[in-house]
Design a protein around this motif. Structure first.
Motif, PDB file in Angstrom:
ATOM      1  N   GLY A  76     -39.153 -10.672  14.782  1.00 49.69           N
ATOM      2  CA  GLY A  76     -39.823 -10.044  13.652  1.00 49.69           C
ATOM      3  C   GLY A  76     -41.177  -9.472  14.019  1.00 49.69           C
ATOM      4  N   ARG A  79     -41.626  -5.857  16.078  1.00 54.27           N
ATOM      5  CA  ARG A  79     -41.604  -4.553  15.429  1.00 54.27           C
ATOM      6  C   ARG A  79     -42.362  -4.560  14.105  1.00 54.27           C
ATOM      7  NH1 ARG A  79     -38.528   0.123  17.327  1.00 54.27           N
ATOM      8  NH2 ARG A  79     -37.750  -0.583  19.333  1.00 54.27           N
ATOM      9  N   PHE A  80     -43.283  -5.491  13.950  1.00 57.96           N
ATOM     10  CA  PHE A  80     -44.054  -5.570  12.715  1.00 57.96           C
ATOM     11  C   PHE A  80     -45.275  -4.667  12.828  1.00 57.96           C
ATOM     12  CE2 PHE A  80     -47.171  -7.710   9.894  1.00 57.96           C
ATOM     13  CZ  PHE A  80     -46.478  -7.549   8.704  1.00 57.96           C
ATOM     14  N   THR A 103     -40.028  -3.655  11.332  1.00 51.63           N
ATOM     15  CA  THR A 103     -39.609  -4.831  10.582  1.00 51.63           C
ATOM     16  C   THR A 103     -39.813  -4.642   9.087  1.00 51.63           C
ATOM     17  OG1 THR A 103     -40.119  -6.295  12.448  1.00 51.63           O
ATOM     18  CG2 THR A 103     -40.006  -7.301  10.265  1.00 51.63           C
ATOM     19  N   TRP A 107     -37.333  -5.599   5.866  1.00 52.41           N
ATOM     20  CA  TRP A 107     -37.651  -6.896   5.268  1.00 52.41           C
ATOM     21  C   TRP A 107     -37.598  -6.854   3.734  1.00 52.41           C
ATOM     22  CZ3 TRP A 107     -42.746 -10.152   6.113  1.00 52.41           C
ATOM     23  CH2 TRP A 107     -42.430 -11.506   5.918  1.00 52.41           C
ATOM     24  N   ALA A 227     -34.785  -8.863  10.103  1.00 45.85           N
ATOM     25  CA  ALA A 227     -35.268  -7.503   9.890  1.00 45.85           C
ATOM     26  C   ALA A 227     -35.744  -6.896  11.207  1.00 45.85           C
ATOM     27  CB  ALA A 227     -36.395  -7.505   8.858  1.00 45.85           C
ATOM     28  N   GLY A 228     -36.378  -7.707  12.051  1.00 51.47           N
ATOM     29  CA  GLY A 228     -36.766  -7.225  13.371  1.00 51.47           C
ATOM     30  C   GLY A 228     -35.569  -6.938  14.258  1.00 51.47           C
TER      31      GLY A 228
END
Length: 320
Positions: A76, A79-80, A103, A107, A227-228
């Motif tokens: 996660g 790529r946040f 992310t 998300w 999500a990542g």
């Protein structure tokens, strides 16, 4: 009843669902001149504390929680708000597809899905409490409908073999429902009595809510990491198998937490029934603590082992 039979009953009457402080008396004691009140007033036989069971699977589950938790956090965070923050793409150069996702792009979708699922779950529980008979009939027939719909979709996609297989499954499920439909009233009576007893134990409801918060916290971390994964710049096949692995982890963790609550509730209900009421003078002190300790120590390994099969079945159903 002989001494050997009574010893066998004492050692097997509590198997992961009640407090180890008490065991059930032999069923024929009342026939020997002892009333129910006399039986409840007698001190119950104490049971020697057992060793932890299935320690290997308990260790596997705890190691799995650690590794998966770290992996989810890394996936996660990578790529946040920034693409490839931890430079993971250099390890996937052979399967890159240059996915530009982040992310936070995915998300919120998991948050909406989680909120919808929570609302549906609460609505289901409310309907089950207000109209139990109709909801039970609906629950029994929904699997037949599910298999039939899958069969139609398989035929639509020209998957003849799987269409026939699911159609046969739907037919067998329907015949099974017809054969047991007359048992539903008794089943609902038992469930209603159980629900009333559990609702009369506020400490049990508190523990259930606490474990629900723990599961929701884990789901937040899981959705962040997944999500990542979806935002990773790898092919659909790679992301698919990563999602399968993380789904097995999610279902396993959820089943373990759910079964821990089952053990705690069963232990409390056992004590209430065997002592004749929550306010009985013979009730042991802190019964909830005893049931909780037994669930997270002696029976914890067995819970982890049994829940693994549940996770595998749920993953297969999700893939279908």
């Amino acid at each position: 009843m002989s001494d050997s039979q009574f010893s066998s009953l004492s050692s097997s009457s509590y198997d992961g669902s009640a407090s180890p402080s008490a065991v059930a008396p032999p069923p024929n004691m009342a026939g020997n001149g002892a009333s129910g009140d006399d039986i409840r007033s007698r001190p119950l036989i104490s049971q020697v504390s057992r060793h932890w069971r299935d320690v290997f699977w308990m260790g596997v589950f705890m190691l799995h929680l650690l590794l998966v938790g770290v992996a989810l956090a890394i996936m996660g965070f990578n790529r946040f708000r920034e693409k490839d923050r931890l430079k993971i793409d250099r390890f996937t150069q052979m399967i890159l597809e240059n996915q530009p996702g982040l992310t936070e792009d995915f998300w919120p979708l998991y948050a909406v899905a989680g909120a919808v699922g929570t609302a549906l779950a609460w609505a289901w529980l409310v309907l089950l409490g207000s109209s139990a008979n109709n909801m039970m009939k609906f629950s029994v027939h929904i699997l037949t409908t599910y298999l039939a719909v899958i069969s139609v979709l398989c035929f639509w996609q020209k998957q003849f073999f799987w269409g026939v297989a699911f159609a046969v499954g739907a037919a067998l499920q329907f015949l099974y429902v017809i054969s047991v439909i007359d048992r539903l009233p008794f089943t609902m009576l038992v469930l209603q009595r159980g629900v009333k007893m559990v609702c009369s134990l506020p400490e049990v409801m508190g523990v259930s809510c606490a474990f629900m918060l723990v599961m929701l916290s884990w789901l937040v971390l899981w959705s962040f990491g997944v999500a990542g994964v979806v935002a990773l710049s790898i092919g659909d096949g790679g992301r698919w198998w990563l999602l399968v692995v993380f789904c097995v982890s999610l279902f396993w963790t959820g089943a373990v937490l759910c079964n821990i609550v089952h053990v705690i509730v069963s232990g409390m209900v056992f004590l209430v029934l065997i002592h004749g009421g929550r306010q009985a003078t013979s009730m042991p002190p802190k019964p909830l603590k005893k049931s909780l300790r037994y669930a997270v120590t002696t029976s914890f390994g067995s819970i982890c082992y049994g829940s693994l099969f549940t996770a595998a079945i749920r993953t297969l159903r999700w893939k279908v």
